[in-house]
Write a protein that holds these residues in place. Structure first.
Motif, PDB file in Angstrom:
ATOM      1  N   LEU A   1       0.842  -1.193   0.000  1.00  0.00           N
ATOM      2  CA  LEU A   1       0.000   0.000   0.000  1.00  0.00           C
ATOM      3  C   LEU A   1       0.878   1.245   0.000  1.00  0.00           C
ATOM      4  N   VAL A   2       0.923   1.937  -1.143  1.00  0.00           N
ATOM      5  CA  VAL A   2       1.780   3.116  -1.244  1.00  0.00           C
ATOM      6  C   VAL A   2       0.941   4.359  -0.962  1.00  0.00           C
ATOM      7  N   TRP A   3       0.969   4.810   0.293  1.00  0.00           N
ATOM      8  CA  TRP A   3       0.181   5.999   0.658  1.00  0.00           C
ATOM      9  C   TRP A   3       0.776   7.259   0.049  1.00  0.00           C
ATOM     10  N   GLN A   4       2.036   7.163  -0.369  1.00  0.00           N
ATOM     11  CA  GLN A   4       2.716   8.320  -0.933  1.00  0.00           C
ATOM     12  C   GLN A   4       1.945   8.907  -2.121  1.00  0.00           C
ATOM     13  N   ASN A   5       1.245   8.053  -2.895  1.00  0.00           N
ATOM     14  CA  ASN A   5       0.476   8.552  -4.039  1.00  0.00           C
ATOM     15  C   ASN A   5      -0.553   9.591  -3.593  1.00  0.00           C
ATOM     16  N   TYR A   6      -1.208   9.302  -2.459  1.00  0.00           N
ATOM     17  CA  TYR A   6      -2.202  10.243  -1.942  1.00  0.00           C
ATOM     18  C   TYR A   6      -1.525  11.539  -1.520  1.00  0.00           C
ATOM     19  N   ILE A   7      -0.346  11.390  -0.895  1.00  0.00           N
ATOM     20  CA  ILE A   7       0.376  12.593  -0.470  1.00  0.00           C
ATOM     21  C   ILE A   7       0.785  13.397  -1.708  1.00  0.00           C
ATOM     22  N   ASP A   8       1.267  12.696  -2.744  1.00  0.00           N
ATOM     23  CA  ASP A   8       1.646  13.391  -3.974  1.00  0.00           C
ATOM     24  C   ASP A   8       0.455  14.103  -4.607  1.00  0.00           C
ATOM     25  N   ALA A   9      -0.705  13.437  -4.584  1.00  0.00           N
ATOM     26  CA  ALA A   9      -1.906  14.045  -5.176  1.00  0.00           C
ATOM     27  C   ALA A   9      -2.290  15.306  -4.403  1.00  0.00           C
ATOM     28  N   ILE A  10      -2.276  15.184  -3.066  1.00  0.00           N
ATOM     29  CA  ILE A  10      -2.702  16.322  -2.245  1.00  0.00           C
ATOM     30  C   ILE A  10      -1.665  17.445  -2.302  1.00  0.00           C
ATOM     31  N   ALA A  11      -0.380  17.050  -2.382  1.00  0.00           N
ATOM     32  CA  ALA A  11       0.690  18.054  -2.297  1.00  0.00           C
ATOM     33  C   ALA A  11       0.944  18.748  -3.623  1.00  0.00           C
ATOM     34  N   GLY A  12       0.178  18.425  -4.677  1.00  0.00           N
ATOM     35  CA  GLY A  12       0.343  19.133  -5.954  1.00  0.00           C
ATOM     36  C   GLY A  12       0.282  20.637  -5.708  1.00  0.00           C
ATOM     37  N   PRO A  13       1.019  21.442  -6.483  1.00  0.00           N
ATOM     38  CA  PRO A  13       1.141  22.868  -6.183  1.00  0.00           C
ATOM     39  C   PRO A  13      -0.203  23.596  -6.154  1.00  0.00           C
ATOM     40  N   ASP A  14      -1.190  23.129  -6.941  1.00  0.00           N
ATOM     41  CA  ASP A  14      -2.459  23.852  -7.026  1.00  0.00           C
ATOM     42  C   ASP A  14      -3.610  23.141  -6.327  1.00  0.00           C
ATOM     43  N   THR A  15      -3.350  21.965  -5.747  1.00  0.00           N
ATOM     44  CA  THR A  15      -4.459  21.166  -5.246  1.00  0.00           C
ATOM     45  C   THR A  15      -5.250  21.878  -4.157  1.00  0.00           C
ATOM     46  N   GLY A  16      -4.545  22.504  -3.219  1.00  0.00           N
ATOM     47  CA  GLY A  16      -5.238  23.185  -2.119  1.00  0.00           C
ATOM     48  C   GLY A  16      -6.150  24.272  -2.649  1.00  0.00           C
ATOM     49  N   ARG A  17      -5.609  25.048  -3.548  1.00  0.00           N
ATOM     50  CA  ARG A  17      -6.364  26.128  -4.155  1.00  0.00           C
ATOM     51  C   ARG A  17      -7.586  25.571  -4.918  1.00  0.00           C
ATOM     52  N   GLN A  18      -7.363  24.469  -5.650  1.00  0.00           N
ATOM     53  CA  GLN A  18      -8.457  23.873  -6.419  1.00  0.00           C
ATOM     54  C   GLN A  18      -9.566  23.350  -5.501  1.00  0.00           C
ATOM     55  N   LEU A  19      -9.148  22.783  -4.354  1.00  0.00           N
ATOM     56  CA  LEU A  19     -10.135  22.304  -3.394  1.00  0.00           C
ATOM     57  C   LEU A  19     -10.985  23.461  -2.891  1.00  0.00           C
ATOM     58  N   ILE A  20     -10.313  24.572  -2.550  1.00  0.00           N
ATOM     59  CA  ILE A  20     -11.054  25.746  -2.075  1.00  0.00           C
ATOM     60  C   ILE A  20     -11.999  26.239  -3.168  1.00  0.00           C
ATOM     61  N   ASN A  21     -11.509  26.325  -4.399  1.00  0.00           N
ATOM     62  CA  ASN A  21     -12.359  26.778  -5.510  1.00  0.00           C
ATOM     63  C   ASN A  21     -13.573  25.869  -5.683  1.00  0.00           C
TER      64      ASN A  21
ATOM     65  N   ALA B   1      -5.293   8.155  -7.232  1.00  0.00           N
ATOM     66  CA  ALA B   1      -5.435   8.632  -5.852  1.00  0.00           C
ATOM     67  C   ALA B   1      -6.273   9.910  -5.837  1.00  0.00           C
ATOM     68  N   MET B   2      -5.996  10.797  -6.768  1.00  0.00           N
ATOM     69  CA  MET B   2      -6.754  12.043  -6.882  1.00  0.00           C
ATOM     70  C   MET B   2      -8.218  11.753  -7.228  1.00  0.00           C
ATOM     71  N   ALA B   3      -8.444  10.846  -8.174  1.00  0.00           N
ATOM     72  CA  ALA B   3      -9.814  10.495  -8.558  1.00  0.00           C
ATOM     73  C   ALA B   3     -10.573   9.928  -7.358  1.00  0.00           C
ATOM     74  N   THR B   4      -9.894   9.093  -6.556  1.00  0.00           N
ATOM     75  CA  THR B   4     -10.520   8.532  -5.361  1.00  0.00           C
ATOM     76  C   THR B   4     -10.906   9.653  -4.397  1.00  0.00           C
ATOM     77  N   LEU B   5      -9.985  10.598  -4.204  1.00  0.00           N
ATOM     78  CA  LEU B   5     -10.247  11.695  -3.262  1.00  0.00           C
ATOM     79  C   LEU B   5     -11.409  12.571  -3.740  1.00  0.00           C
ATOM     80  N   ILE B   6     -11.521  12.776  -5.052  1.00  0.00           N
ATOM     81  CA  ILE B   6     -12.595  13.626  -5.579  1.00  0.00           C
ATOM     82  C   ILE B   6     -13.943  12.921  -5.482  1.00  0.00           C
ATOM     83  N   THR B   7     -13.919  11.594  -5.626  1.00  0.00           N
ATOM     84  CA  THR B   7     -15.170  10.839  -5.607  1.00  0.00           C
ATOM     85  C   THR B   7     -15.720  10.688  -4.186  1.00  0.00           C
ATOM     86  N   LEU B   8     -14.806  10.617  -3.206  1.00  0.00           N
ATOM     87  CA  LEU B   8     -15.234  10.368  -1.830  1.00  0.00           C
ATOM     88  C   LEU B   8     -16.286  11.341  -1.277  1.00  0.00           C
ATOM     89  N   PRO B   9     -16.102  12.678  -1.409  1.00  0.00           N
ATOM     90  CA  PRO B   9     -17.093  13.578  -0.803  1.00  0.00           C
ATOM     91  C   PRO B   9     -18.502  13.331  -1.304  1.00  0.00           C
TER      92      PRO B   9
END
Lengths: 300, 307
Positions: B71-91, B276-284
């Motif tokens: 189980l490579v959790w790093q993929n999730y960290i990489d997805a979340i740590a993308g330079p624009d991800t936080g901003r995109q989540l807020i948007n 990992a990103m697709a999973t995170l977007i689908t979860l909410p």
């Protein structure tokens, strides 16, 4: 908005208050509908008669855009692709949705779990679904070709093949939409009186006969309704194509909305794009009207 | 299985072999087909989650592994740590919550007026709302874009809407065209029409004003309908792709859906991080759905419109 300017001759003070507050309740929603649907629909028709673009001053060209559309072989291909996609998605989606609904209408154990699973793709974001299916169709590391390899079958270039790309998109759309069909059919099934079934069973009718002689005819209204929803929806397919194939290969997945998007935002030919959108709107309207007519006839 | 036994229990003494076992066999075939269909439906999700935990090397392995080696959790960290991800989540959150809140307020108000109030032009307005249900929103994006660009006094525009960028690349521009829908108004009207009129009459006798009646009595009764409207609006804005894509040209205004598309189409796209990103977007959406499941399925069933 013009409707409201005629000040109501208030017969009683109360009716005046009623009028006034009703308009206050309605105004925000009406302004938004006006700006997001009514004005754009009218603007589209007007724009389709012009050569509006960022590139030059606008002038009226009347029906030139429509004449151009008729002889535009790319547009004809898009119409053909859209029709193929619409038929390819609508019919299997309805058939599968009906089967699932009939199976899950009774007191079957685990029906809630099944319903939730079948409804899950409807909820998923289109882009997430598109990205996942791109991986599923991936020629070199995707699970479908992986399974084929284990069965000793040759791998297929799913989304990269002009012959297979549209069909691959159709399979994904059926996966996404059949939960919608199931839900609507479940609603229809709940409206069929139970005693019809009991009477048929007492008469010794077989499951197959009950399905084709009672269930299917009793659901004809729902079927037409669903068909219209699916046609209107599939006519407008865009996101999956934008993400998964970008219209390719060789234009084999270019649909009307996709071409409209490219014409407007790629080549800034807004007038020509508006003509495409008007044609699409008229086609959808035509189908909706035919559907409503058929539904009315079904009722009487 | 026991209910089958009970169902065939009021038995006419001699039940033939066929009568006895045929329903069971039918049931087994039915279950088999359902389980097959359920597996087929859920498999893409399972592949999404399984790939999201794979190493880069395992992602390209052929034939692919269904169960990842580790189980490579790093993929999730990489997805979340993308330079624009936080901003995109807020948007995405501002867009989805703004659209949801405004739909709930405006559609409830309009639906109530159309269901319960008497005023001039009522039938005409209702006919208009029903007519607009048929307008394909997707095919109207070009003029909506131009209208949003030309909103007077916004983004450097003059009073005629010339000169500036209007509401392009703004939250207002994103939310405004989705802030009320004909479907939402129609659904709320249908719901309010079904509430017995006595509730309002007795309140009116007690001297309550129109807005008080709406706010204190009708709205609390409409909680299930509001839940459906809320979930559907949230889902539709959260999942929207074409409108934010067209409206926003600036990177800081992109939503998560656009971010996912960019991540996937980028030059060094990694399937495991994309999944990992697709999973995170689908979860909410799935979480919101599981909470409001009963309301949403019932609402989709009674209104018969796609969720």
């Amino acid at each position: 908005m013009a409707l409201q300017s005629s000040t109501a001759p208030a017969r009683r003070p109360q009716s005046f208050t009623q009028n006034w507050s009703a308009y206050a309740f309605l105004t925000p929603a009406l302004i938004i509908l006006f700006l997001s649907l009514l004005l754009p629909a009218a603007a589209t028709v007007v724009m389709s008669l012009t050569d509006i673009s960022f590139l030059r001053p606008t002038s009226f060209v009347w029906f030139d855009n429509y004449i151009k559309l008729v002889s535009d072989s790319r547009f004809r291909q898009a119409v053909g692709n859209t029709a193929y996609y619409t038929v390819g998605v609508t019919l299997p989606t309805m058939a599968l949705g009906l089967l699932a609904a009939v199976a899950l209408n009774g007191k079957l154990r685990g029906r809630i779990v099944f319903r939730t699973i079948f409804y899950l793709p409807v909820l998923t974001s289109l882009i997430a679904a598109a990205v996942v299916w791109m991986y599923v169709y991936e020629p070199y590391s995707g699970p479908i070709n992986g399974t084929l390899a284990q069965l000793g079958l040759p791998p297929q270039p799913w989304l990269q093949s002009p012959n297979l790309a549209m069909t691959s998109l159709i399979v994904m759309a059926i996966w996404r939409d059949f939960g919608t069909a199931m839900i609507i059919y479940l609603a229809g099934l709940q409206d069929i009186p139970k005693d019809i079934y009991e009477a048929a069973r007492l008469d010794g009718a077989k499951t197959k006969d009950i399905f084709f002689r009672i269930t299917v005819p009793m659901l004809s209204n729902v079927t037409f309704y669903l068909m219209i929803i699916l046609i209107v929806q599939t006519f407008q397919v865009f996101g999956a194509i934008y993400v998964m194939t970008n219209g390719g290969p060789l234009g084999s997945t270019e649909t009307i909305v996709f071409q409209m998007y490219q014409t407007a935002f790629g080549y800034t030919e807004f007038g020509y794009a508006a003509a495409m959108s008007t044609v699409l709107f008229l086609a959808i309207l035509l189908f909706s009207l035919i559907g409503t007519k058929l539904m009315r006839r079904g009722e009487s | 299985m026991s209910d089958i036994a009970q169902a065939s229990a009021p038995a006419v003494p001699a039940v033939s072999f066929r009568q006895r076992w045929w329903p069971l066999a039918e049931r087994a075939i039915g279950y088999g087909l359902l389980i097959f269909a359920a597996l087929a439906t859920i498999t893409p999700f399972l592949w999404m989650v399984s790939t999201s935990f794979k190493t880069d090397a395992e992602t390209f392995q052929f034939p692919p592994n269904f169960i990842p080696n580790s189980l490579v959790w790093q993929n999730y960290i990489d997805a979340i740590a993308g330079p624009d991800t936080g901003r995109q989540l807020i948007n995405s959150l501002i867009f989805a919550l703004g659209s949801t809140a405004s739909n709930m307020v405006f559609c409830a108000l309009a639906g109530y007026a159309l269901a319960r109030m008497q005023f001039k032009g009522k039938n005409l307005i209702f006919a208009l709302v029903v007519g607009l249900l048929m307008v394909p929103a997707q095919s109207q994006i070009v003029p909506v874009f131009l209208i949003v660009q030309r909103i007077p006094f916004a983004g450097g525009n003059d009073w005629l809407g010339n000169g500036g960028t209007g509401l392009l690349n703004t939250y207002w521009g994103m939310i405004l065209p989705t802030a009320a829908t004909p479907f939402g108004i129609f659904m709320m009207r249908q719901f309010f029409s079904r509430i017995p009129v006595e509730y309002e009459e007795s309140a009116r006798l007690d001297g309550a004003k129109t807005f008080t009646i709406f706010w204190r009595i009708l709205l609390p009764l409409a909680r299930p309908a509001m839940a459906v409207l809320g979930v559907l609006s949230f889902q539709s804005a959260w999942n929207d792709f074409i409108w934010p894509l067209i409206l926003t040209s600036q990177r800081e205004m992109a939503t998560l859906q656009i971010g996912l598309q960019l991540l996937q189409s980028g030059p060094d796209a990694r399937w495991n991080v994309v999944m990992a990103m697709a999973t995170l977007i689908t979860l909410p959406i799935i979480i919101v759905f599981l909470f409001a499941q009963r309301y949403v399925i019932d609402g989709a069933v009674t209104s018969g419109v796609k969720g």
